[in-house]
Design an enzyme around this catalytic site. Structure first.
Site, PDB file in Angstrom:
ATOM      1  CE  LYS A   1      42.642  51.600  13.967  1.00 25.48           C
ATOM      2  NZ  LYS A   1      41.203  51.369  13.611  1.00 25.48           N
TER       3      LYS A   1
ATOM      4  N   GLY B   1      37.514  56.410  22.121  1.00 22.24           N
ATOM      5  CA  GLY B   1      36.676  55.271  21.743  1.00 22.24           C
ATOM      6  C   GLY B   1      35.998  54.701  22.970  1.00 22.24           C
TER       7      GLY B   1
ATOM      8  N   GLY C   1      39.664  51.241  25.480  1.00 18.53           N
ATOM      9  CA  GLY C   1      40.586  52.193  26.101  1.00 18.53           C
ATOM     10  C   GLY C   1      41.300  51.587  27.301  1.00 18.53           C
TER      11      GLY C   1
ATOM     12  CD  GLU D   1      38.669  62.607  26.620  1.00 23.84           C
ATOM     13  OE1 GLU D   1      37.526  62.299  27.039  1.00 23.84           O
ATOM     14  OE2 GLU D   1      39.473  63.248  27.294  1.00 23.84           O
TER      15      GLU D   1
ATOM     16  CB  CYS E   1      31.771  60.419  24.215  1.00 22.95           C
ATOM     17  SG  CYS E   1      32.679  61.849  23.733  1.00 22.95           S
TER      18      CYS E   1
ATOM     19  CD  GLU F   1      29.222  55.577  25.840  1.00 22.83           C
ATOM     20  OE1 GLU F   1      30.140  54.754  25.658  1.00 22.83           O
ATOM     21  OE2 GLU F   1      29.367  56.807  25.684  1.00 22.83           O
TER      22      GLU F   1
HETATM   23  C1  UN1 Z   1      32.506  63.063  21.259  1.00 21.55           C
HETATM   24  O1  UN1 Z   1      31.342  62.694  21.215  1.00 21.55           O
HETATM   25  O2  UN1 Z   1      33.428  62.222  21.279  1.00 21.55           O
HETATM   26  O3  UN1 Z   1      30.796  68.539  22.956  1.00 21.55           O
HETATM   27  C2  UN1 Z   1      32.947  64.478  21.199  1.00 21.55           C
HETATM   28  C3  UN1 Z   1      30.403  67.908  21.979  1.00 21.55           C
HETATM   29  C4  UN1 Z   1      31.271  67.865  20.741  1.00 21.55           C
HETATM   30  C5  UN1 Z   1      32.325  66.836  20.878  1.00 21.55           C
HETATM   31  C6  UN1 Z   1      31.831  65.471  21.203  1.00 21.55           C
HETATM   32  N1  UN1 Z   1      31.893  69.154  20.519  1.00 21.55           N
HETATM   33  O4  UN1 Z   1      29.343  67.331  21.959  1.00 21.55           O
END
Ligand code: UN1
Length: 495
Positions: free
Chosen positions: A174, A227, A232, A249, A283, A384
């Site tokens: 999804k 997300g 989460g 994550e 993230c 965030e």
């Molecule tokens: C994310 O933002 O969910 O290390 C992953 C990084 C990328 C992955 C980010 N390879 O910034």
């Protein structure tokens, strides 16, 4: 415009309800990138049923054969890299060079996991007894529900789908409703590579309607989610109550420490790309820069100058450095945080507004924004934002800087710029994040080591590569003891 469908049991199908929604280009709200099925529970039911049925034979397919399909998928992705990159830029706004990097990450993950099909190794260790052997083997978990975000619309599905498949699981996928076309194209690649029907099923729709239902579905064995923290945590609670494995994550409030002995050219560059790359929507984005008080003034001047050179616009244009944010609600959220920062008394050093020049008025563009004189307790330093907003915080010394980094609910990525080997060693030991960078920004994790954070950034095992990442997430251990002594158990136990 792409007509997009669900993919269930090897067939492209509409939502049972017949309803649809639109995927919009964030750089130009008038451009519809795809019309997508607005699925409901009955579509998830069908997808789970197909995945359960396919599991019977997929789990028995030799892992090297499963790996070969992934290898072919990586080859197809490589061939279509350019068109995937362009589609990604149109659907989620990141600049083309970054979009191509995202597709490359998926290609790398495909090759890497294809190779794992020939390893998937466990342990054989000697027994305490003479006529006995013992080993651990990796076995699949069953049907995996995978929920992915929009910010890496090809790479993150690849991080999850490839290892799930090579380990012998079947999947109901999804994707984010902001990037359904990228997800459908990705699934098309796996179908073209020869994946048997039912092994990978795709269902589009909103998290509230189909995501949550998938997570709690009785036919599903395990969940992997990337997300926001709020979503989460909610899904973790659902899984906790029904004894279901979930890996999450989630967000980050990642920081770069700039020490007084840092090479400032490198540090400024790291802050720019960590803070404003992907429009701050990673993230792993560096949303806090913690600067030693002796370097603060000089760093801020140079950071501001470098930030003011960034060119904002459509990511398909070569000269663009910073694209739009993903959608209206993120646009409003980021602007709201800029107002919060001002009210909290942070000093606005750069940006601070929506960017509406020329054709940018048609999209969700926001100026790269830097706040100075931020204190660690301010909301802009704690929460965030997921946009192009960076907070600079002054620190007394290394110990103070590390404490500031650790003082948030999150713990995904951190970085330190220093030329002092002792400072780097202390930072490496004391920074409470899943990933630590030395003289490099907080972004750019590679796929063959585990990826993930602690505290509010993640729950459960780690994602992406490495044995402790992907394989440990998507398989479990089965331990086998074989006694070939032919002796009664009692004689053996007494040794
Ligand atoms: C994310 O933002 O969910 O290390 C992953 C990084 C990328 C992955 C980010 N390879 O910034």
């Amino acid at each position: 415009m792409e007509p997009v469908k669900n993919y269930i049991n090897g067939k492209w199908v509409k939502a049972k309800s017949g309803k649809s929604f639109r995927s919009i280009n964030p750089a130009n709200k008038n451009e519809v990138v795809g019309v997508v099925p607005k699925s409901g529970r009955e579509d998830i039911d069908q997808a789970v049923k197909a995945a359960r049925e396919a599991y019977e034979s997929w789990q028995l397919t030799p892992a090297p054969r499963r790996g070969e399909i992934l290898f072919r998928a990586a080859e197809i992705l490589l061939r279509k890299k350019e068109s995937f990159g362009k589609l990604e830029t149109r659907e989620m706004g990141k600049i083309l060079s970054e979009a191509l990097g995202d597709v490359q990450e998926a290609i790398d993950m495909g090759y890497y996991m294809a190779g794992e099909g020939r390893r998937l190794s466990g342990e054989t260790v000697p027994s305490e007894l003479p006529n006995k052997d013992m080993k651990s083997v990796r076995v699949p978990m069953g049907v995996f529900g995978l929920i992915t975000p929009w910010n890496f619309p090809v790479a993150i599905p690849a991080w999850k789908v490839f290892p799930a498949l090579v380990c012998g699981n079947t999947v109901v996928f999804k994707p984010s409703s902001d990037t359904p076309v990228c997800a459908a194209k990705f699934v098309e690649v796996l179908a073209e590579a020869g994946l048997p029907k039912g092994v990978l099923n795709l269902v589009h729709g909103s998290g509230g309607e189909v995501g949550e239902y998938l997570v709690s579905h009785p036919g599903v064995d395990a969940i992997s989610f990337t997300g926001s923290f709020d979503t989460g945590k909610h899904l973790e609670a659902i899984c906790g109550a029904i004894h279901r494995m979930i890996v999450t994550e989630m967000g980050g409030k990642n920081a770069i420490i700039v020490m007084d002995d840092a090479n400032l050219d490198l540090a400024v560059e790291g802050a720019i790309w960590g803070g404003f790359g992907t429009t701050g929507q990673r993230c792993t984005a560096a949303s806090r820069i913690i600067v030693h008080k002796k370097a603060y003034k000089k760093f801020i001047e140079r950071f501001k100058t470098a930030g003011s050179y960034l060119s904002i616009g459509n990511g398909l244009q070569r000269e663009t450095d910073v694209g739009p944010v993903i959608n209206e609600s993120q646009f409003n959220k980021v602007l709201k945080y800029i107002e919060i920062g001002k009210k909290e008394g942070a000093k606005l050093i750069l940006g601070g507004k929506a960017y509406r020049k020329g054709s940018c008025s048609k999209g969700y563009f926001i100026e790269p924004t830097i706040f100075g004189e931020v204190t660690p307790e301010m909301r802009i330093a704690q929460e965030e934002i997921f946009g192009p907003v960076v907070s600079a915080i002054k620190a007394e010394d290394l110990e103070d800087a590390i404490q500031i980094v650790n003082h948030t609910p999150y713990g995904l990525s951190s970085a330190i710029y220093t030329q002092n080997v002792n400072s780097s060693a202390i930072a490496e030991r004391d920074l409470e994040t899943g990933i630590v960078y030395i003289n490099a920004s907080t972004i750019g994790a590679e796929i063959h080591l585990p990826f993930g954070g602690i505290k509010h950034s993640g729950y459960g095992r780690k994602e992406a590569g490495g044995r402790g990442g992907a394989l440990d997430t998507y398989s479990r251990w089965k331990v086998i003891y074989r006694d070939f002594s032919g002796q009664l158990q009692k004689a053996q136990i007494d040794k």
